[in-house]
Design a protein around this motif. Sequence first.
Motif, PDB file in Angstrom:
ATOM      1  N   LEU A 268      17.921   6.029  12.872  1.00  0.00           N
ATOM      2  CA  LEU A 268      17.289   7.234  12.332  1.00  0.00           C
ATOM      3  C   LEU A 268      15.857   7.305  12.837  1.00  0.00           C
ATOM      4  O   LEU A 268      15.180   6.290  12.939  1.00  0.00           O
ATOM      5  N   SER A 269      15.391   8.506  13.121  1.00  0.00           N
ATOM      6  CA  SER A 269      14.050   8.695  13.655  1.00  0.00           C
ATOM      7  C   SER A 269      13.124   9.207  12.567  1.00  0.00           C
ATOM      8  O   SER A 269      13.494  10.088  11.773  1.00  0.00           O
ATOM      9  N   ILE A 270      11.906   8.661  12.542  1.00  0.00           N
ATOM     10  CA  ILE A 270      10.920   9.120  11.568  1.00  0.00           C
ATOM     11  C   ILE A 270      10.514  10.563  11.855  1.00  0.00           C
ATOM     12  O   ILE A 270      10.002  11.255  10.971  1.00  0.00           O
ATOM     13  N   SER A 271      10.784  11.036  13.075  1.00  0.00           N
ATOM     14  CA  SER A 271      10.475  12.435  13.409  1.00  0.00           C
ATOM     15  C   SER A 271      11.401  13.399  12.670  1.00  0.00           C
ATOM     16  O   SER A 271      11.095  14.584  12.546  1.00  0.00           O
ATOM     17  N   ARG A 272      12.560  12.896  12.187  1.00  0.00           N
ATOM     18  CA  ARG A 272      13.496  13.727  11.445  1.00  0.00           C
ATOM     19  C   ARG A 272      13.213  13.690   9.944  1.00  0.00           C
ATOM     20  O   ARG A 272      13.898  14.333   9.168  1.00  0.00           O
ATOM     21  N   LEU A 273      12.194  12.921   9.555  1.00  0.00           N
ATOM     22  CA  LEU A 273      11.828  12.781   8.149  1.00  0.00           C
ATOM     23  C   LEU A 273      10.977  13.975   7.719  1.00  0.00           C
ATOM     24  O   LEU A 273       9.887  14.192   8.244  1.00  0.00           O
ATOM     25  N   ALA A 281       1.693   5.315  -8.004  1.00  0.00           N
ATOM     26  CA  ALA A 281       0.859   4.147  -7.715  1.00  0.00           C
ATOM     27  C   ALA A 281      -0.037   4.413  -6.514  1.00  0.00           C
ATOM     28  O   ALA A 281       0.331   5.151  -5.588  1.00  0.00           O
ATOM     29  N   SER A 282      -1.209   3.777  -6.511  1.00  0.00           N
ATOM     30  CA  SER A 282      -2.189   4.034  -5.449  1.00  0.00           C
ATOM     31  C   SER A 282      -1.695   3.591  -4.082  1.00  0.00           C
ATOM     32  O   SER A 282      -2.032   4.195  -3.066  1.00  0.00           O
ATOM     33  N   ASN A 283      -0.896   2.534  -4.029  1.00  0.00           N
ATOM     34  CA  ASN A 283      -0.396   2.080  -2.730  1.00  0.00           C
ATOM     35  C   ASN A 283       0.662   3.022  -2.169  1.00  0.00           C
ATOM     36  O   ASN A 283       0.987   2.978  -0.976  1.00  0.00           O
ATOM     37  N   MET A 284       1.213   3.895  -3.027  1.00  0.00           N
ATOM     38  CA  MET A 284       2.262   4.802  -2.578  1.00  0.00           C
ATOM     39  C   MET A 284       1.727   6.190  -2.236  1.00  0.00           C
ATOM     40  O   MET A 284       2.075   6.755  -1.201  1.00  0.00           O
ATOM     41  N   GLN A 285       0.850   6.749  -3.098  1.00  0.00           N
ATOM     42  CA  GLN A 285       0.418   8.132  -2.861  1.00  0.00           C
ATOM     43  C   GLN A 285      -1.083   8.347  -3.011  1.00  0.00           C
ATOM     44  O   GLN A 285      -1.533   9.466  -3.243  1.00  0.00           O
ATOM     45  N   GLY A 286      -1.852   7.264  -2.844  1.00  0.00           N
ATOM     46  CA  GLY A 286      -3.304   7.414  -2.871  1.00  0.00           C
ATOM     47  C   GLY A 286      -3.804   8.246  -1.694  1.00  0.00           C
ATOM     48  O   GLY A 286      -3.065   8.570  -0.760  1.00  0.00           O
ATOM     49  N   GLU A 287      -5.075   8.577  -1.698  1.00  0.00           N
ATOM     50  CA  GLU A 287      -5.626   9.457  -0.678  1.00  0.00           C
ATOM     51  C   GLU A 287      -5.754   8.778   0.685  1.00  0.00           C
ATOM     52  O   GLU A 287      -5.572   9.395   1.727  1.00  0.00           O
ATOM     53  N   PHE A 288      -6.083   7.470   0.695  1.00  0.00           N
ATOM     54  CA  PHE A 288      -6.354   6.799   1.974  1.00  0.00           C
ATOM     55  C   PHE A 288      -5.526   5.516   2.083  1.00  0.00           C
ATOM     56  O   PHE A 288      -5.409   4.752   1.126  1.00  0.00           O
ATOM     57  N   ASN A 289      -4.977   5.293   3.283  1.00  0.00           N
ATOM     58  CA  ASN A 289      -4.254   4.062   3.613  1.00  0.00           C
ATOM     59  C   ASN A 289      -3.096   3.759   2.658  1.00  0.00           C
ATOM     60  O   ASN A 289      -2.714   2.598   2.473  1.00  0.00           O
ATOM     61  N   CYS A 290      -2.543   4.796   2.064  1.00  0.00           N
ATOM     62  CA  CYS A 290      -1.359   4.599   1.227  1.00  0.00           C
ATOM     63  C   CYS A 290      -0.113   4.847   2.081  1.00  0.00           C
ATOM     64  O   CYS A 290      -0.195   5.260   3.239  1.00  0.00           O
ATOM     65  N   LEU A 291       1.059   4.586   1.513  1.00  0.00           N
ATOM     66  CA  LEU A 291       2.294   4.784   2.265  1.00  0.00           C
ATOM     67  C   LEU A 291       2.448   6.242   2.680  1.00  0.00           C
ATOM     68  O   LEU A 291       2.840   6.539   3.819  1.00  0.00           O
ATOM     69  N   LYS A 292       2.141   7.157   1.767  1.00  0.00           N
ATOM     70  CA  LYS A 292       2.236   8.580   2.080  1.00  0.00           C
ATOM     71  C   LYS A 292       1.385   8.932   3.290  1.00  0.00           C
ATOM     72  O   LYS A 292       1.839   9.603   4.229  1.00  0.00           O
ATOM     73  N   ALA A 293       0.130   8.471   3.289  1.00  0.00           N
ATOM     74  CA  ALA A 293      -0.797   8.811   4.367  1.00  0.00           C
ATOM     75  C   ALA A 293      -0.370   8.193   5.694  1.00  0.00           C
ATOM     76  O   ALA A 293      -0.472   8.831   6.751  1.00  0.00           O
ATOM     77  N   LEU A 294       0.128   6.956   5.662  1.00  0.00           N
ATOM     78  CA  LEU A 294       0.537   6.287   6.899  1.00  0.00           C
ATOM     79  C   LEU A 294       1.704   7.002   7.559  1.00  0.00           C
ATOM     80  O   LEU A 294       1.766   7.118   8.791  1.00  0.00           O
ATOM     81  N   LEU A 296       2.450  10.256   7.088  1.00  0.00           N
ATOM     82  CA  LEU A 296       1.975  11.568   7.525  1.00  0.00           C
ATOM     83  C   LEU A 296       1.215  11.494   8.841  1.00  0.00           C
ATOM     84  O   LEU A 296       1.172  12.474   9.602  1.00  0.00           O
ATOM     85  N   GLU A 297       0.616  10.339   9.139  1.00  0.00           N
ATOM     86  CA  GLU A 297      -0.064  10.168  10.415  1.00  0.00           C
ATOM     87  C   GLU A 297       0.906  10.274  11.578  1.00  0.00           C
ATOM     88  O   GLU A 297       0.540  10.706  12.672  1.00  0.00           O
ATOM     89  N   GLU A 298       2.145   9.875  11.356  1.00  0.00           N
ATOM     90  CA  GLU A 298       3.151   9.915  12.422  1.00  0.00           C
ATOM     91  C   GLU A 298       3.977  11.191  12.376  1.00  0.00           C
ATOM     92  O   GLU A 298       4.512  11.624  13.399  1.00  0.00           O
TER      93      GLU A 298
END
Length: 331
Positions: A268-273, A281-294, A296-298
């Motif tokens: 599966l490709s992350i481009s299809r996500l 939780a902050s590690n999941m959806q915080g503003e900076f360096n969270c999973l969400k942000a990482l 979205l960078e791709e």
Amino acid sequence: METLGLTPITDYHPNDRAKVRMIYLGMGPIQPRNHDFPQIVQGKENRRVNPKWFDDYPTWLEYSIAKDAVYCLCCYLFKLDSKEHGGSCDAFVVGGFSNWKKVERFGKHIGGPNSAHNQASIVNAQFLLEQGLPFRGHDESCDSFNQGNFRQHLKFMTMINEDIKRVCVGTCPGNLKLVTADIQKDIVSACAIETTNSIIKDLWGSLFSILVDEARDVSNKEQMAVVIRYVDKLGHVVERLLSITHVPNTTATSLKEEIEALLVKHKLSISRLHGQGYDGASNMQGEFNCLKALILEENEYAYYVHCFAHQLQLALVGVAKKNMNISDIFF
């Protein structure tokens, strides 16, 4: 004392067969590993017994020094129909097998996935998985009144199927492993692989979203659950559990690496996500360096939505804390 070449088990009085079987099972198969096996000419080469075969087939393969042939202890004790095991049963009981050029017959003799015992174990595991029931019991000893769902259900199957009864509980060799925990895990793993392959096939390259949560299991190991959400070919919105994976820690970087590895594993490709949902939780959806942000960078189209189940949980916790009676019970 060698078992084969003696009185056939069916020639014993029916009242004595169980006792005879127990004696032979107590001795186990005769496997003289240090014997100087004679060489004989077969084809254009000298061939003889390889002691490694005893390691490959420790529960049933037996060797007769007098006849320089191998036999099947299990078939001698329990064989009722010579057509079992692909018609090769008589060679391992009556005359002995000594064609060392065709040792692949050992594997054929055991029986493949369609043998009665293998099918019983697989069907039993499938039933427990479909019902979401645990396999293991608190006490699986012979004296236990409840040996756990897997063994108890297998016993029930022996009551309604004579073919299963003949090769399963109470009549199989004591060191047979087809009902042990490691074999149960192998069957479950095989079911998991087939289920996951079916999910990926149903997805068929469509756009998808992921729902991710992390928690500690009972052994205090961090684990991550990944659910994919997509629209199938019939236009139905589908959610499927893709994996529960142990992670070294729950930092955003570690979680992203594990998610990427999981997607790559299933091609599966992350481009299809096109969607991601987590808790607050902050590690999941915080503003900076969270999973969400990482992520979205791709892929800027992987829109984030706060998981509604977690939102509901937070709302219920908030309401419960305001009610003194409920608060006293839970907090």
